[in-house]
Design a protein around this motif. Structure first.
Motif, PDB file in Angstrom:
ATOM      1  N   LYS A 227       0.624  -1.734  -0.161  1.00  0.00           N
ATOM      2  CA  LYS A 227      -0.295  -0.158   0.154  1.00  0.00           C
ATOM      3  C   LYS A 227       0.633   1.151   0.047  1.00  0.00           C
ATOM      4  O   LYS A 227       2.171   1.015   0.299  1.00  0.00           O
ATOM      5  N   VAL A 228       0.263   2.726  -0.194  1.00  0.00           N
ATOM      6  CA  VAL A 228       1.161   3.683  -0.724  1.00  0.00           C
ATOM      7  C   VAL A 228       1.730   4.316   1.285  1.00  0.00           C
ATOM      8  O   VAL A 228       0.190   4.141   1.799  1.00  0.00           O
ATOM      9  N   LEU A 229       3.203   4.645   1.450  1.00  0.00           N
ATOM     10  CA  LEU A 229       2.427   4.925   2.341  1.00  0.00           C
ATOM     11  C   LEU A 229       2.666   6.817   2.314  1.00  0.00           C
ATOM     12  O   LEU A 229       2.570   7.597   3.120  1.00  0.00           O
ATOM     13  N   GLN A 230       3.669   7.345   1.086  1.00  0.00           N
ATOM     14  CA  GLN A 230       3.436   8.497   0.734  1.00  0.00           C
ATOM     15  C   GLN A 230       3.179   8.798  -0.615  1.00  0.00           C
ATOM     16  O   GLN A 230       4.267   7.925  -1.361  1.00  0.00           O
ATOM     17  N   ILE A 231       3.007  10.057  -1.061  1.00  0.00           N
ATOM     18  CA  ILE A 231       2.836   9.925  -2.785  1.00  0.00           C
ATOM     19  C   ILE A 231       3.831  11.509  -2.224  1.00  0.00           C
ATOM     20  O   ILE A 231       3.694  12.861  -1.880  1.00  0.00           O
ATOM     21  N   LEU A 232       4.760  11.388  -3.181  1.00  0.00           N
ATOM     22  CA  LEU A 232       6.087  11.794  -3.651  1.00  0.00           C
ATOM     23  C   LEU A 232       5.340  12.877  -4.533  1.00  0.00           C
ATOM     24  O   LEU A 232       5.892  14.148  -4.600  1.00  0.00           O
ATOM     25  N   LYS A 233       4.714  12.782  -5.244  1.00  0.00           N
ATOM     26  CA  LYS A 233       4.335  13.322  -6.844  1.00  0.00           C
ATOM     27  C   LYS A 233       3.133  13.170  -6.731  1.00  0.00           C
ATOM     28  O   LYS A 233       2.860  12.119  -7.978  1.00  0.00           O
TER      29      LYS A 233
ATOM     30  N   LEU B 132       0.840  11.239 -13.551  1.00  0.00           N
ATOM     31  CA  LEU B 132       1.917  10.519 -12.883  1.00  0.00           C
ATOM     32  C   LEU B 132       1.873  10.949 -12.232  1.00  0.00           C
ATOM     33  O   LEU B 132       1.921  11.577 -11.133  1.00  0.00           O
ATOM     34  N   LEU B 133       1.990   9.806 -11.139  1.00  0.00           N
ATOM     35  CA  LEU B 133       2.372   9.222  -9.833  1.00  0.00           C
ATOM     36  C   LEU B 133       3.564   8.890  -9.144  1.00  0.00           C
ATOM     37  O   LEU B 133       4.053   7.577  -9.427  1.00  0.00           O
ATOM     38  N   GLU B 134       4.455   9.450  -7.921  1.00  0.00           N
ATOM     39  CA  GLU B 134       5.631   8.919  -7.636  1.00  0.00           C
ATOM     40  C   GLU B 134       5.116   8.596  -6.300  1.00  0.00           C
ATOM     41  O   GLU B 134       4.680   9.369  -5.725  1.00  0.00           O
ATOM     42  N   VAL B 135       5.283   7.609  -5.737  1.00  0.00           N
ATOM     43  CA  VAL B 135       4.568   7.012  -4.701  1.00  0.00           C
ATOM     44  C   VAL B 135       5.925   6.463  -3.249  1.00  0.00           C
ATOM     45  O   VAL B 135       6.683   5.735  -4.112  1.00  0.00           O
ATOM     46  N   LYS B 136       5.713   5.835  -2.934  1.00  0.00           N
ATOM     47  CA  LYS B 136       6.435   5.099  -2.317  1.00  0.00           C
ATOM     48  C   LYS B 136       5.472   4.436  -1.170  1.00  0.00           C
ATOM     49  O   LYS B 136       4.617   4.561  -0.362  1.00  0.00           O
ATOM     50  N   ILE B 137       6.025   2.970  -1.241  1.00  0.00           N
ATOM     51  CA  ILE B 137       4.742   2.129  -1.337  1.00  0.00           C
ATOM     52  C   ILE B 137       5.686   1.013  -0.144  1.00  0.00           C
ATOM     53  O   ILE B 137       6.715   0.870  -0.469  1.00  0.00           O
ATOM     54  N   ALA B 138       4.573   0.166   0.465  1.00  0.00           N
ATOM     55  CA  ALA B 138       5.275  -0.511   2.055  1.00  0.00           C
ATOM     56  C   ALA B 138       4.813  -1.696   1.653  1.00  0.00           C
ATOM     57  O   ALA B 138       2.864  -2.256   1.521  1.00  0.00           O
ATOM     58  N   ARG B 139       5.202  -2.767   1.491  1.00  0.00           N
ATOM     59  CA  ARG B 139       4.322  -4.701   1.895  1.00  0.00           C
ATOM     60  C   ARG B 139       3.572  -4.053   3.781  1.00  0.00           C
ATOM     61  O   ARG B 139       4.007  -3.842   4.488  1.00  0.00           O
ATOM     62  N   THR B 140       2.130  -4.925   3.690  1.00  0.00           N
ATOM     63  CA  THR B 140       1.440  -4.764   4.134  1.00  0.00           C
ATOM     64  C   THR B 140       1.690  -6.577   4.852  1.00  0.00           C
ATOM     65  O   THR B 140       1.786  -6.717   4.782  1.00  0.00           O
TER      66      THR B 140
END
Length: 141
Positions: A66-72, A84-92
């Protein structure tokens, strides 16, 4: 005065339109280049939901991400609305078999943690209820 044949008239009209640079519907001519849009914008959220659904479907990991943070978040207008989506995602902690990941917590066990920096480009045609992934690129964080 001589009468023009319909075929010749059509040919002349097509040449005139082509010389003016008129683009046919369905082409990917950029009407407006990527510009920042708020991450809370409904179409950004919809594109992000779609991107994560596609990411999780393609991932061989048994857990969802899931998305932790939307960077752009940016929007471009072509024959569709491109996001255009730049995101930081992490394992749940939720396994794929359990369904959605909206309420899943991120892995706390350091051995189970995985994070990625991803760039997605999603084409949206909300008037046709269509979404498609144009780009999916992720790098470990």
């Amino acid at each position: 005065m001589a009468r023009l044949r319909p075929g010749l008239l059509l040919l002349m009209a097509m040449v005139a339109l082509a010389s003016r640079g008129v683009q046919a519907w369905g082409s990917s001519k950029v009407v407006r280049k990527f510009q920042d849009v708020p991450e809370s914008y409904v179409y950004v959220q919809h594109a992000l939901w779609f991107a994560m659904k596609e990411y999780n479907k393609a991932s061989k990991d048994e857990y969802t991400f899931k998305v932790l943070q939307i960077l752009k978040s940016q929007e471009q207008v072509t024959d569709s609305l491109d996001y255009l989506l730049e995101v930081k995602i992490a394992r749940t902690m939720c396994k794929k078999a359990s369904g959605g990941n909206e309420n899943c917590l991120v892995q706390r066990d350091p051995r189970m943690q995985k994070m990625f920096h991803c760039t997605f480009i999603v084409a949206s045609k909300p008037w046709n209820f269509e979404l498609s992934m144009l780009k999916k690129e992720c790098q470990p964080v």
